[in-house]
Design an enzyme around this catalytic site. Structure first.
Site, PDB file in Angstrom:
ATOM      1  N   LYS A 238     -23.608 -71.499  23.839  1.00 16.42           N
ATOM      2  CA  LYS A 238     -22.414 -72.046  23.100  1.00 16.42           C
ATOM      3  C   LYS A 238     -21.997 -71.038  21.636  1.00 16.42           C
ATOM      4  CE  LYS A 238     -21.572 -76.901  23.713  1.00 16.42           C
ATOM      5  NZ  LYS A 238     -20.673 -77.694  24.131  1.00 16.42           N
TER       6      LYS A 238
ATOM      7  N   SER B 206     -30.529 -78.422  28.717  1.00 14.57           N
ATOM      8  CA  SER B 206     -29.354 -78.325  29.814  1.00 14.57           C
ATOM      9  C   SER B 206     -30.152 -77.591  31.379  1.00 14.57           C
ATOM     10  CB  SER B 206     -28.211 -78.021  29.155  1.00 14.57           C
ATOM     11  OG  SER B 206     -28.341 -78.431  27.811  1.00 14.57           O
TER      12      SER B 206
END
Length: 326
Positions: free
Chosen positions: A41, A264
């Site tokens: 991110k 994730s």
């Protein structure tokens, strides 16, 4: 020797892990957590802030505000601190406690939404709170990771070309799907420049990103309670959905080899291993999976025996070290 002047400038360490030994399939893992935000991110956060600055949207009195289940919030906190900007993160009760502490340590204001909205759950409640903050004061700026094109352009111009450079003969790419920025950027890059690469999207079971049946999800990161605007099913060749119990087992399996990865990442690797074991038994394909995050923020959840046993049963919490060493 690479030198950065700010934490937000370190985007990629270009590290890949060969998992053919531990998993028995021909798979390379691109580790995206080796930066100051600890996840992929950092790219979206950096590009969104830079785009807003170029557009003149950020001034001396601006407070950036964003809804996040964890990783994007940390990345925004890193970028904001490095750029001397204020940041307010709206997260929810499923966010890992260590992630909340980390954002606050970086100087961010963190607000935790406890009650889900009647429609859209905690995600809708977070977004509603962000809108309320922006309506209350013109000083708040919502970059909106769910719809901001800079979120996927970062991966179109950086992640995708980087993968193509390292793996000129890439056959299959596995990408996890949350808000859709990483998937969309990589998929559009490969569709434009290397259309022969097979794109496989990995989603969490219980997510509705690709029209799946909504269900409870306890691990933040991949998946969504409502369809994400950046997700385009037409860009991918296949969608794989992973039960969270499989995510936990894969995370712990890799940790037994010294690879402490995030939820994730465990989801993506679990899907990739299952697919490759069935579709590539001769290990003829060149395959890469993008690992979005590292595992330190999951010590209270995925790597906590009591938490795992409570939610997924004792079998999911059983140690796998002896099995891996056999």
């Amino acid at each position: 020797m690479p030198v950065v002047t700010g934490a937000h400038e370190l985007l990629d360490t270009e590290v890949f892990v060969d998992l053919s030994g531990p998993l028995g399939v021909n798979l390379h893992l691109k580790c995206e957590g080796l930066n100051f935000a600890g996840s992929v991110k950092i790219r979206s956060a950096t590009w969104m802030v830079a785009a807003a600055e170029r557009s003149g949207l950020i001034g001396p009195d601006t407070t950036l505000v964003e809804s996040s289940s964890g990783n994007l919030g940390v990345a925004m906190a890193v970028v904001a601190a490095a750029r001397n900007l204020r940041f307010h993160c709206v997260t929810d009760a499923k966010c890992n406690p260590s992630t909340i502490r980390l954002m606050r340590a970086l100087g961010a204001t963190v607000e935790v939404v406890e009650e889900p909205a009647a429609h859209g759950g905690l995600l809708a409640a977070r977004k509603a709170r962000v809108r309320a903050l922006c309506a209350r004061s013109s000083g708040y700026l919502w970059l909106n990771q769910y719809e901001n094109e800079a979120s996927w352009l970062a991966h179109y111009h950086h992640t995708g070309p980087g993968l193509a450079k390292e793996f000129g003969a890439l056959d299959v790419l596995f990408v996890g799907v949350g808000t859709g920025g990483t998937l969309t950027g990589c998929a559009r890059y490969f569709r434009d420049h290397h259309p022969g690469v097979r794109l496989i999207a990995v989603d969490a079971e219980g997510s509705v990103n690709f029209g799946g049946r909504p269900g409870p999800r306890r691990i933040p990161g991949l998946g969504a309670a409502e369809p994400m605007p950046l997700v385009d099913a037409g860009l991918v060749d296949e969608v794989l959905r992973v039960p969270e119990a499989d995510t936990v087992r894969m995370c712990r399996r890799l940790a037994a080899r010294g690879l402490l990865l995030g939820g994730s990442s465990g989801t993506v690797v679990s899907a990739a291993r299952t697919w490759l074991a069935a579709e590539d038994p001769d290990r003829a394909l060149t395959a890469v999976a993008i690992a979005p995050d590292l595992g330190e923020r999951y010590l209270d959840t995925v790597y906590d025996d009591d938490w795992v046993t409570r939610h997924f049963g004792a079998a999911a919490a059983a140690p796998l070290t002896r099995e891996l060493r056999a």
